[in-house]
Write an enzyme that holds these catalytic residues in place. Structure first.
Site, PDB file in Angstrom:
ATOM      1  N   TYR A 140       0.828  -1.212   0.000  1.00 19.31           N
ATOM      2  CA  TYR A 140       0.000   0.000   0.000  1.00 19.31           C
ATOM      3  C   TYR A 140       0.861   1.259   0.000  1.00 19.31           C
ATOM      4  O   TYR A 140       0.453   2.288  -0.513  1.00 19.31           O
ATOM      5  CB  TYR A 140      -0.883   0.047   1.249  1.00 19.31           C
ATOM      6  CG  TYR A 140      -2.238  -0.582   1.096  1.00 19.31           C
ATOM      7  CD1 TYR A 140      -2.371  -1.897   0.677  1.00 19.31           C
ATOM      8  CD2 TYR A 140      -3.401   0.136   1.393  1.00 19.31           C
ATOM      9  CE1 TYR A 140      -3.615  -2.488   0.569  1.00 19.31           C
ATOM     10  CE2 TYR A 140      -4.647  -0.449   1.289  1.00 19.31           C
ATOM     11  CZ  TYR A 140      -4.745  -1.755   0.872  1.00 19.31           C
ATOM     12  OH  TYR A 140      -5.982  -2.322   0.769  1.00 19.31           O
ATOM     13  N   LYS A 190       2.801 -15.404   2.443  1.00 19.60           N
ATOM     14  CA  LYS A 190       2.936 -16.174   1.201  1.00 19.60           C
ATOM     15  C   LYS A 190       4.419 -16.491   1.047  1.00 19.60           C
ATOM     16  O   LYS A 190       5.076 -16.151   0.056  1.00 19.60           O
ATOM     17  CB  LYS A 190       2.379 -15.335   0.030  1.00 19.60           C
ATOM     18  CG  LYS A 190       2.296 -16.058  -1.295  1.00 19.60           C
ATOM     19  CD  LYS A 190       1.231 -17.145  -1.338  1.00 19.60           C
ATOM     20  CE  LYS A 190       1.311 -17.913  -2.659  1.00 19.60           C
ATOM     21  NZ  LYS A 190       0.449 -19.113  -2.673  1.00 19.60           N
ATOM     22  N   ASP A 222      -3.446 -18.130   0.710  1.00 17.20           N
ATOM     23  CA  ASP A 222      -4.467 -18.818  -0.092  1.00 17.20           C
ATOM     24  C   ASP A 222      -5.171 -19.885   0.746  1.00 17.20           C
ATOM     25  O   ASP A 222      -6.397 -20.017   0.722  1.00 17.20           O
ATOM     26  CB  ASP A 222      -3.867 -19.396  -1.394  1.00 17.20           C
ATOM     27  CG  ASP A 222      -2.590 -20.197  -1.174  1.00 17.20           C
ATOM     28  OD1 ASP A 222      -2.034 -20.173  -0.044  1.00 17.20           O
ATOM     29  OD2 ASP A 222      -2.127 -20.846  -2.132  1.00 17.20           O
ATOM     30  N   ASP A 246      -6.448  -6.722   4.181  1.00 17.22           N
ATOM     31  CA  ASP A 246      -7.582  -6.064   3.529  1.00 17.22           C
ATOM     32  C   ASP A 246      -8.514  -7.116   2.940  1.00 17.22           C
ATOM     33  O   ASP A 246      -9.732  -7.083   3.136  1.00 17.22           O
ATOM     34  CB  ASP A 246      -7.061  -5.132   2.425  1.00 17.22           C
ATOM     35  CG  ASP A 246      -8.186  -4.437   1.686  1.00 17.22           C
ATOM     36  OD1 ASP A 246      -9.100  -3.922   2.358  1.00 17.22           O
ATOM     37  OD2 ASP A 246      -8.168  -4.426   0.439  1.00 17.22           O
ATOM     38  N   ASP A 250     -12.481  -8.648   4.568  1.00 11.88           N
ATOM     39  CA  ASP A 250     -13.782  -8.642   3.883  1.00 11.88           C
ATOM     40  C   ASP A 250     -14.367 -10.052   3.844  1.00 11.88           C
ATOM     41  O   ASP A 250     -15.567 -10.250   4.043  1.00 11.88           O
ATOM     42  CB  ASP A 250     -13.662  -8.117   2.440  1.00 11.88           C
ATOM     43  CG  ASP A 250     -13.896  -6.610   2.325  1.00 11.88           C
ATOM     44  OD1 ASP A 250     -13.555  -5.891   3.282  1.00 11.88           O
ATOM     45  OD2 ASP A 250     -14.418  -6.160   1.283  1.00 11.88           O
TER      46      ASP A 250
END
Ligand code: IPM
Ligand code: MG
Length: 355
Positions: A140, A190, A222, A246, A250
Site C-alpha cells: 500500500y 505467502k 491462499d 484487507d 472482507d
C-alpha cells in the site's frame, strides 16, 4: 474532557456517523464520560470543497483528538480524479499521518444472526476471531509507478516491502492481543513465493519466544482464505500484512452475517482511529437505510481502546446484541417476520437499550 474528531467522509458516512455519535452521547450521559466532538471533512467531499481529499486541518484535528471516529470514503463520482487526490487517499493519509500501524478487525457471530451468514450455521456457530492487519506498510505504501513504457509496452508497478522493525511491532501487538483472548496466533503470509513473507515469517517466529504462553502457527494466505470458509472456528487471532489483511477481513466479515456490522480499530503509538470496515455505499447514500451497526460498534471500540472505558463500551455492544435479538433488522439483514428498520429506527432501538 475527551475530544473526539468526527470525520464522516462520503456516501453513507454522514448517516452512520450521526447514528454512532447519538449512541456515544447517550452512553456519555449514563457513564459520565465527558466527551466532546469536532467534525471535519475528508474524502471526495473534501476534494470537491477544497481540492484535496485530506485537508491539513483534518489531519491536525485528528492528531490533537483523543480518538477519531471515521465513516467511509469513495464513490464512482471520483473515479477519474488523479491517483494522489482520490478519496481513498484521505484514509490512507490519516493512517500514515497518525502512525496507525495496527488494525484490529474482530468477527463474532451473534446467535440471533446465525442464519444470515452465507455459510451454514454449523460452520459459523461459535466463530470468534480477530484479524490484526499491519496498516501503514507493505505494498500500500511502497514505491509505485502508474505508467511507464518499456520496449514500447506500457506497464505499472507497486513495490511490497517490510522491514524487521515494522514486522516486530505488529507481531508484538498481535501476540499481546492473542494473550488476552484464546492464546492462539495464526500468522498469514505467502512465504512459499514472496521474499517479504519469508522475512515476515522469520521475524514473527523469533518474536514468539517472548510469548511462550501463546501458540503460534503459520498459514499461506491462499490456504487461510479457504480455511476461513471451511472452519472459521479454528481461528483466534490472525496476524497479517496490509494487503492480505484487507482481503481476508472482507471475507471474514461475511461470517458475521453482513459487512455492515463490522467495526475496526486502528491503533498507533499516540493516536487511534475507529471506522466500520465497509465502504461509502454511494448507491444507498442519503436514503436513510444504511446499517449503522458497524459504526456504532466502532464507537464502542473507541471507548474501549482510546479512552479505556470498558464498561461503557460493553454497554453499547450489549445494546446492539439486544436490538438484534429483539428482531430489528436494517435492509441488508431484513427477512420476513422481522422488524424492518431504517437507520433511524435501528439507532433508536439501540439507544433504548443502553444501560
Ligand atoms: C479498508 C478499505 C481501504 C483499504 C480502502 C478504502 C483504501 O478497503 O479499510 O479495508 O484498502 O484499506
Ligand atoms: Mg478493505
Amino acid at each position: 474532557m475527551a475530544r473526539i474528531a468526527v470525520i464522516p467522509g462520503d456516501g453513507i458516512g454522514n448517516e452512520i456517523v450521526d447514528a454512532a455519535v447519538e449512541v456515544l452521547k447517550k452512553t456519555d450521559a449514563k457513564y459520565r464520560l465527558n466527551l466532546s466532538y469536532v467534525r471535519h471533512d475528508a474524502g471526495g467531499t473534501a476534494y470537491d470543497a477544497y481540492g484535496t481529499p485530506l485537508p491539513e486541518e483534518t489531519i491536525q484535528a485528528a492528531i490533537e483528538a483523543d480518538g477519531v471516529l471515521f465513516g467511509a470514503v469513495g464513490g464512482d463520482k471520483w473515479n477519474d480524479v488523479a491517483p494522489d487526490l482520490r478519496p481513498e487517499r484521505a484514509i490512507l493519509g490519516l493512517r500514515k499521518g497518525l502512525g496507525l500501524y495496527a488494525n484490529l478487525r474482530p468477527v463474532k457471530v451473534a446467535e440471533s444472526l446465525i442464519e444470515y451468514s452465507p455459510l451454514r450455521p454449523e460452520i459459523v456457530r461459535g466463530a470468534d476471531l480477530v484479524i490484526v492487519r499491519e496498516l501503514i506498510g507493505g505494498i500500500y505504501f511502497g514505491e509505485k509507478c502508474e505508467s511507464e513504457t518499456v520496449d514500447g509496452t506500457e506497464r505499472a508497478w507497486d513495490v511490497e516491502g517490510y522491514s524487521v522493525p515494522e514486522v516486530e511491532r505488529i507481531a508484538r501487538l498481535a501476540f499481546e492481543t492473542a494473550r488476552i483472548r484464546g492464546k492462539k496466533l495464526t500468522s498469514v503470509d505467502k512465504a512459499n513465493v514472496l521474499a517479504t513473507s519469508r522475512l515476515w515469517r522469520k521475524t514473527v517466529t523469533r518474536i514468539a519466544s517472548e510469548y511462550p504462553d501463546v501458540e503460534l502457527n503459520h498459514l499461506y494466505v491462499d490456504n487461510c482464505a479457504m480455511q476461513l470458509a471451511v472452519k472459521p472456528t479454528q481461528f483466534d487471532t490472525i496476524l497479517t500484512g496490509n494487503l492480505f489483511g484487507d482481503i481476508l477481513s472482507d471475507e471474514a466479515a461475511v461470517i458475521g452475517g453482513s459487512i455492515g456490522m463490522m467495526p475496526s480499530a486502528s491503533i498507533g503509538l499516540e493516536a487511534s482511529l475507529f471506522e466500520p470496515i465497509h465502504g461509502s455505499a454511494p448507491d444507498i447514500a442519503g436514503k436513510g437505510i444504511a446499517n449503522p451497526i458497524g459504526t456504532i460498534l466502532s464507537g464502542a471500540m473507541l471507548l474501549r481502546y482510546a479512552l479505556k472505558e470498558e464498561a461503557a463500551a460493553k454497554a453499547i455492544e450489549d445494546a446492539v446484541d439486544e436490538a438484534l435479538a429483539d428482531g430489528y433488522r436494517t435492509a441488508d439483514l431484513w427477512r420476513e417476520g422481522f422488524k424492518k428498520a431504517d437507520t433511524e429506527t435501528m439507532t433508536a432501538a439501540i439507544l433504548d437499550r443502553i444501560e
